[in-house]
Design an enzyme around this catalytic site. Structure first.
Site, mmCIF file in Angstrom:
data_model
loop_
_atom_site.group_PDB
_atom_site.id
_atom_site.type_symbol
_atom_site.label_atom_id
_atom_site.label_comp_id
_atom_site.label_asym_id
_atom_site.label_seq_id
_atom_site.Cartn_x
_atom_site.Cartn_y
_atom_site.Cartn_z
ATOM 1 N N CYS A 86 3.032 16.002 39.664
ATOM 2 C CA CYS A 86 2.867 16.581 41.008
ATOM 3 C C CYS A 86 3.033 15.475 42.065
ATOM 4 O O CYS A 86 4.122 14.968 42.247
ATOM 5 C CB CYS A 86 1.526 17.298 41.106
ATOM 6 S SG CYS A 86 1.447 18.518 42.436
ATOM 7 N N HIS A 194 1.152 20.668 35.853
ATOM 8 C CA HIS A 194 0.049 19.789 35.474
ATOM 9 C C HIS A 194 -0.304 19.900 33.985
ATOM 10 O O HIS A 194 -1.162 20.714 33.619
ATOM 11 C CB HIS A 194 -1.197 20.134 36.290
ATOM 12 C CG HIS A 194 -1.123 19.749 37.725
ATOM 13 N ND1 HIS A 194 -1.644 18.562 38.209
ATOM 14 C CD2 HIS A 194 -0.583 20.387 38.796
ATOM 15 C CE1 HIS A 194 -1.436 18.494 39.518
ATOM 16 N NE2 HIS A 194 -0.790 19.578 39.896
ATOM 17 N N GLU A 196 -2.133 17.930 32.281
ATOM 18 C CA GLU A 196 -3.526 17.517 32.082
ATOM 19 C C GLU A 196 -4.500 18.662 32.330
ATOM 20 O O GLU A 196 -5.673 18.588 31.926
ATOM 21 C CB GLU A 196 -3.854 16.324 32.990
ATOM 22 C CG GLU A 196 -4.139 16.632 34.442
ATOM 23 C CD GLU A 196 -2.900 16.900 35.283
ATOM 24 O OE1 GLU A 196 -3.052 17.133 36.502
ATOM 25 O OE2 GLU A 196 -1.773 16.877 34.735
#
Length: 227
Positions: A86, A194, A196
């Protein structure tokens, strides 16, 4: 394997990234503040999402001048895995470590939702735990995620197999539905979704964990060869 999570003023996904590496992947990880000048001792570098420096000027435009970025550039040149997610992707673009640029989402709205991606390249150091062509669910959260490059750059990305992830639907206007690309060398990956935030089924998907597992797998294979 030791990971560095770079923290800029305005980073807000650094804790998510730290959790993914420490608690889900089970690897060593440390935060590195943006005004540090060395990444010695780290095997992989992670640039998390957020709003570095408040996204003033352009997203990532100020962060790319942080002292730590010289060390990031040196790590990239040395072939170490560099992942920008991002805002981290935007910083890598601004730093010239990846080609292209980010624009406002085509509908000029912030997008935050689970997104279906296609794994376009399954043989990179970031994707070897996936199957090529596999559909994965990874969330997005961005307002400036509309990836753009000129026609020549797009042809080069395609010819060099640098397009790693694409959106299965047009969510932000990105050219060729690009969600993630690597450099020519293949050791720098920038992506807007994302991973994560997709490391446990409790989060809605665990598909992102394979990306981090791929990095570790590649590092261990290389370490075994050179040791």
């Amino acid at each position: 394997m030791k990971f560095a999570v770079i923290v800029f003023p305005g980073s807000n996904c650094d804790i998510d990234m730290f959790h993914a590496i420490k608690d889900e992947l089970g690897e060593d990880v440390s935060y590195v503040w943006h005004d540090e000048t060395s990444l010695e001792g780290f095997d992989a570098i992670l640039l998390p999402g957020g709003f570095s420096y408040g996204d003033y000027l352009r997203s990532g435009a100020i962060a790319r001048f942080s002292p730590i970025m010289k060390a990031v550039e040196e790590a990239a040149a040395a072939g170490k895995p560099i992942l920008g997610v991002c805002n981290g992707f935007q910083v890598l673009l601004e730093a010239g470590l990846l080609p292209g640029a980010m624009r406002r989402n085509s509908k000029l709205t912030f997008i935050c939702k689970q997104t279906e991606l296609e794994v376009k390249q399954g043989d990179t150091m970031f994707t070897q735990s996936y199957e090529e062509g596999e559909s994965i669910t990874i969330p997005v959260a961005h307002g400036d995620g509309n990836y753009y490059c000129d026609e020549e750059t797009l042809k080069n990305l395609q010819a060099n197999n640098q397009i790693v992830f694409t959106y299965k639907e047009d969510i932000n206007g990105s050219i060729a539905n690009i969600a993630g690309i690597t450099n020519k060398k293949g050791n720098v990956l920038g992506m807007m979704p994302h991973p994560e935030r997709a490391v446990d089924e409790l989060l809605g998907s665990a598909d992102g964990l394979k990306l981090f597992q791929s990095i570790v797998k590649h590092w261990r294979e290389q370490h075994a060869i050179t040791s």
